[in-house]
Motif scaffolding. Structure first.
Motif, PDB file in Angstrom:
ATOM      1  N   ALA A 121       0.825  -1.205   0.000  1.00  0.00           N
ATOM      2  CA  ALA A 121       0.000   0.000   0.000  1.00  0.00           C
ATOM      3  C   ALA A 121       0.862   1.259   0.000  1.00  0.00           C
ATOM      4  O   ALA A 121       0.589   2.216  -0.749  1.00  0.00           O
ATOM      5  CB  ALA A 121      -0.928  -0.009   1.218  1.00  0.00           C
ATOM      6  N   LEU A 122       1.911   1.280   0.813  1.00  0.00           N
ATOM      7  CA  LEU A 122       2.785   2.442   0.888  1.00  0.00           C
ATOM      8  C   LEU A 122       3.464   2.705  -0.459  1.00  0.00           C
ATOM      9  O   LEU A 122       3.543   3.852  -0.922  1.00  0.00           O
ATOM     10  CB  LEU A 122       3.832   2.237   1.984  1.00  0.00           C
ATOM     11  N   PHE A 123       3.950   1.649  -1.096  1.00  0.00           N
ATOM     12  CA  PHE A 123       4.627   1.816  -2.374  1.00  0.00           C
ATOM     13  C   PHE A 123       3.685   2.371  -3.431  1.00  0.00           C
ATOM     14  O   PHE A 123       4.033   3.309  -4.171  1.00  0.00           O
ATOM     15  CB  PHE A 123       5.204   0.486  -2.854  1.00  0.00           C
ATOM     16  N   LEU A 124       2.471   1.821  -3.529  1.00  0.00           N
ATOM     17  CA  LEU A 124       1.543   2.268  -4.567  1.00  0.00           C
ATOM     18  C   LEU A 124       1.081   3.703  -4.333  1.00  0.00           C
ATOM     19  O   LEU A 124       0.952   4.490  -5.283  1.00  0.00           O
ATOM     20  CB  LEU A 124       0.339   1.323  -4.623  1.00  0.00           C
ATOM     21  N   PHE A 252       4.309   1.515 -22.520  1.00  0.00           N
ATOM     22  CA  PHE A 252       3.128   2.381 -22.488  1.00  0.00           C
ATOM     23  C   PHE A 252       3.403   3.778 -21.942  1.00  0.00           C
ATOM     24  O   PHE A 252       2.486   4.586 -21.819  1.00  0.00           O
ATOM     25  CB  PHE A 252       2.027   1.715 -21.658  1.00  0.00           C
ATOM     26  N   GLY A 253       4.657   4.063 -21.610  1.00  0.00           N
ATOM     27  CA  GLY A 253       4.996   5.397 -21.128  1.00  0.00           C
ATOM     28  C   GLY A 253       4.471   5.704 -19.745  1.00  0.00           C
ATOM     29  O   GLY A 253       4.339   6.881 -19.380  1.00  0.00           O
ATOM     30  N   GLU A 254       4.157   4.677 -18.939  1.00  0.00           N
ATOM     31  CA  GLU A 254       3.720   4.905 -17.571  1.00  0.00           C
ATOM     32  C   GLU A 254       4.923   5.292 -16.708  1.00  0.00           C
ATOM     33  O   GLU A 254       6.005   4.745 -16.870  1.00  0.00           O
ATOM     34  CB  GLU A 254       3.047   3.651 -17.014  1.00  0.00           C
ATOM     35  N   ARG A 255       4.724   6.212 -15.800  1.00  0.00           N
ATOM     36  CA  ARG A 255       5.812   6.694 -14.946  1.00  0.00           C
ATOM     37  C   ARG A 255       5.412   6.596 -13.483  1.00  0.00           C
ATOM     38  O   ARG A 255       4.238   6.712 -13.139  1.00  0.00           O
ATOM     39  CB  ARG A 255       6.143   8.165 -15.268  1.00  0.00           C
ATOM     40  N   ILE A 256       6.390   6.378 -12.630  1.00  0.00           N
ATOM     41  CA  ILE A 256       6.153   6.459 -11.193  1.00  0.00           C
ATOM     42  C   ILE A 256       6.862   7.696 -10.660  1.00  0.00           C
ATOM     43  O   ILE A 256       7.877   8.134 -11.203  1.00  0.00           O
ATOM     44  CB  ILE A 256       6.638   5.199 -10.456  1.00  0.00           C
ATOM     45  N   GLU A 257       6.299   8.260  -9.602  1.00  0.00           N
ATOM     46  CA  GLU A 257       6.853   9.472  -9.008  1.00  0.00           C
ATOM     47  C   GLU A 257       8.193   9.164  -8.337  1.00  0.00           C
ATOM     48  O   GLU A 257       8.341   8.162  -7.644  1.00  0.00           O
ATOM     49  CB  GLU A 257       5.889  10.049  -7.979  1.00  0.00           C
ATOM     50  N   LEU A 258       9.173  10.044  -8.551  1.00  0.00           N
ATOM     51  CA  LEU A 258      10.471   9.912  -7.898  1.00  0.00           C
ATOM     52  C   LEU A 258      10.693  11.118  -6.990  1.00  0.00           C
ATOM     53  O   LEU A 258       9.790  11.520  -6.292  1.00  0.00           O
ATOM     54  CB  LEU A 258      11.567   9.756  -8.956  1.00  0.00           C
ATOM     55  N   GLY A 259      11.864  11.706  -6.999  1.00  0.00           N
ATOM     56  CA  GLY A 259      12.130  12.854  -6.132  1.00  0.00           C
ATOM     57  C   GLY A 259      11.996  12.474  -4.670  1.00  0.00           C
ATOM     58  O   GLY A 259      12.440  11.394  -4.249  1.00  0.00           O
ATOM     59  N   PRO A 260      11.357  13.333  -3.857  1.00  0.00           N
ATOM     60  CA  PRO A 260      11.225  13.039  -2.419  1.00  0.00           C
ATOM     61  C   PRO A 260      10.423  11.763  -2.151  1.00  0.00           C
ATOM     62  O   PRO A 260      10.598  11.126  -1.110  1.00  0.00           O
ATOM     63  CB  PRO A 260      10.491  14.273  -1.870  1.00  0.00           C
ATOM     64  N   ILE A 262      10.740   8.975  -3.398  1.00  0.00           N
ATOM     65  CA  ILE A 262      11.519   7.742  -3.506  1.00  0.00           C
ATOM     66  C   ILE A 262      11.780   7.130  -2.131  1.00  0.00           C
ATOM     67  O   ILE A 262      11.951   5.910  -2.009  1.00  0.00           O
ATOM     68  CB  ILE A 262      12.856   8.019  -4.249  1.00  0.00           C
ATOM     69  N   VAL A 263      11.775   7.975  -1.081  1.00  0.00           N
ATOM     70  CA  VAL A 263      12.013   7.465   0.279  1.00  0.00           C
ATOM     71  C   VAL A 263      10.881   6.531   0.716  1.00  0.00           C
ATOM     72  O   VAL A 263      11.132   5.371   1.086  1.00  0.00           O
ATOM     73  CB  VAL A 263      12.207   8.622   1.271  1.00  0.00           C
ATOM     74  N   PRO A 264       9.599   6.979   0.692  1.00  0.00           N
ATOM     75  CA  PRO A 264       8.544   6.030   1.068  1.00  0.00           C
ATOM     76  C   PRO A 264       8.421   4.858   0.091  1.00  0.00           C
ATOM     77  O   PRO A 264       8.005   3.763   0.498  1.00  0.00           O
ATOM     78  CB  PRO A 264       7.263   6.883   1.069  1.00  0.00           C
ATOM     79  N   GLU A 265       8.793   5.066  -1.169  1.00  0.00           N
ATOM     80  CA  GLU A 265       8.764   3.955  -2.121  1.00  0.00           C
ATOM     81  C   GLU A 265       9.754   2.869  -1.722  1.00  0.00           C
ATOM     82  O   GLU A 265       9.428   1.678  -1.724  1.00  0.00           O
ATOM     83  CB  GLU A 265       9.073   4.466  -3.527  1.00  0.00           C
ATOM     84  N   VAL A 266      10.959   3.290  -1.367  1.00  0.00           N
ATOM     85  CA  VAL A 266      11.981   2.328  -0.935  1.00  0.00           C
ATOM     86  C   VAL A 266      11.551   1.649   0.357  1.00  0.00           C
ATOM     87  O   VAL A 266      11.723   0.424   0.524  1.00  0.00           O
ATOM     88  CB  VAL A 266      13.346   3.026  -0.771  1.00  0.00           C
ATOM     89  N   VAL A 267      10.976   2.435   1.283  1.00  0.00           N
ATOM     90  CA  VAL A 267      10.488   1.850   2.536  1.00  0.00           C
ATOM     91  C   VAL A 267       9.408   0.805   2.245  1.00  0.00           C
ATOM     92  O   VAL A 267       9.390  -0.281   2.848  1.00  0.00           O
ATOM     93  CB  VAL A 267       9.946   2.944   3.475  1.00  0.00           C
ATOM     94  N   GLY A 268       8.514   1.129   1.314  1.00  0.00           N
ATOM     95  CA  GLY A 268       7.468   0.179   0.949  1.00  0.00           C
ATOM     96  C   GLY A 268       8.042  -1.100   0.367  1.00  0.00           C
ATOM     97  O   GLY A 268       7.598  -2.205   0.707  1.00  0.00           O
ATOM     98  N   ILE A 269       9.043  -0.976  -0.499  1.00  0.00           N
ATOM     99  CA  ILE A 269       9.675  -2.156  -1.091  1.00  0.00           C
ATOM    100  C   ILE A 269      10.371  -2.987  -0.015  1.00  0.00           C
ATOM    101  O   ILE A 269      10.292  -4.223  -0.011  1.00  0.00           O
ATOM    102  CB  ILE A 269      10.672  -1.743  -2.183  1.00  0.00           C
TER     103      ILE A 269
END
Length: 317
Positions: A121-124, A252-260, A262-269
């Motif tokens: 959930a956090l990553f998405l 399909f040119g889909e993108r995920i948000e990076l920048g700040p 990326i911290v919760p994304e990494v935590v989610g992973i």
């Protein structure tokens, strides 16, 4: 991220998890009853007999429900959202597996469940994948297809020289690549629905979905026979999600948000990874939990007057 996309993706995950457990149970029943290896002809006969087993047929029905739900999710949602949600398949696999193989999850297993779900959930939420094109960008399928074929072929070749859990993990990774490719092809197919039935039936995506989907199905059967779900399922679920995110970006040119973010994304992973490791090491999955097939209850007969019992039972003197 619409609620309909989430519901359909979770239903697909439930179907996949149930299919893995039920077909694994059928494979274990067959291994217990049919000892010994054989040549290619014996393998074909063994597969034909497997198709008649009730647990395998139930798994096939669950797989059909999963496929229909996945098509619906990909038709209304993004590849980079739908496939990561299928990581929850591992949760459903353990829940259904605990019922089928009669192993109740303990507290540590439930904690791992929560960590995996929270990490997903956090990553998405942090990644917030952007909408892309409904069909692949011009000319990308050819190059991406070659890369996917090389990756899957290399993993299968590596699996041939391995044994046990390593073999199951390698085959699970190859199956994940094929599943992700199948999902991308389904996304391509649903993006062409606006052209009408004739256009869909006469264009290549429909037949590519059938071919790659069949290969994925056959690889899954090999994966289920190669080792326990503890070895194969993490590679299968996480690999599918990660490869799908990459395909969503390349095709399909889909993108995920990076920048700040990326911290919760990494935590989610990391939470997902810890949850998966915890699940695979939990008592619910250790010790061959999906290899011990419950024995049918023996009928000891009905006691008869005078201290005697019916057929199959033992009387009293």
């Amino acid at each position: 991220m619409s609620a309909l996309t989430v519901v359909l993706a979770l239903l697909s995950a439930l179907g996949n998890g149930a299919a893995s457990v039920l077909q694994r149970r059928a494979a274990m029943d067959q291994v217990r009853e049919e000892r010994g290896d054989g040549g290619p002809m014996r393998s074909l006969l063994r597969l034909a007999r497997l198709l008649r087993r009730p647990f395998w047929l139930a798994g096939l029905a669950a797989m059909v429900v999963s496929a229909l739900a996945q098509v619906g999710a990909l038709a209304v949602g993004r590849l980079s959202v739908v496939q990561p949600l299928l990581v929850s398949e591992l949760l459903f696999t353990l829940v259904v597996g605990s019922l089928v193989f009669r192993h109740r999850p303990d507290g540590r297993t439930w904690l791992s469940f929560v960590m995996l779900a929270a990490g997903l959930a956090l990553f998405l939420v942090a990644a917030d994948p952007s909408s892309g094109s409904p069909t692949a960008l011009g000319g990308h399928w050819m190059s991406v297809g070659v890369v996917v074929a090389i990756a899957a072929g290399a993993l299968i070749a590596v699996a041939r020289v391995l044994r046990g859990a390593a073999r199951a993990a390698a085959l699970g990774s190859a199956t994940a690549v094929c599943f992700a490719c199948t999902a991308a092809l389904i996304k391509e197919l649903t993006g062409r629905f606006a052209g009408g039935v004739v256009a869909v039936l006469t264009d290549w995506p429909l037949y590519a979905v059938c071919a790659v989907g069949l290969l994925s199905f056959l690889l899954l059967q090999s994966t289920l026979r190669a080792g326990t779900l503890a070895a194969s399922q993490p590679a299968l679920t996480l690999g599918d999600a990660l490869v799908s995110i990459a395909l969503g970006w390349m095709l399909f040119g889909e993108r995920i948000e990076l920048g700040p973010r990326i911290v919760p994304e990494v935590v989610g992973i990391l939470l997902m990874a810890i949850g998966i490791v915890g699940l695979t090491r939990s008592p619910a999955m250790c010790g061959g939990w999906d290899q011990a097939v419950p024995e049918p209850r023996r009928n000891t007969g009905t006691p008869l007057p005078g201290g005697r019992s019916g057929p199959g039972g033992e009387g009293t003197p």
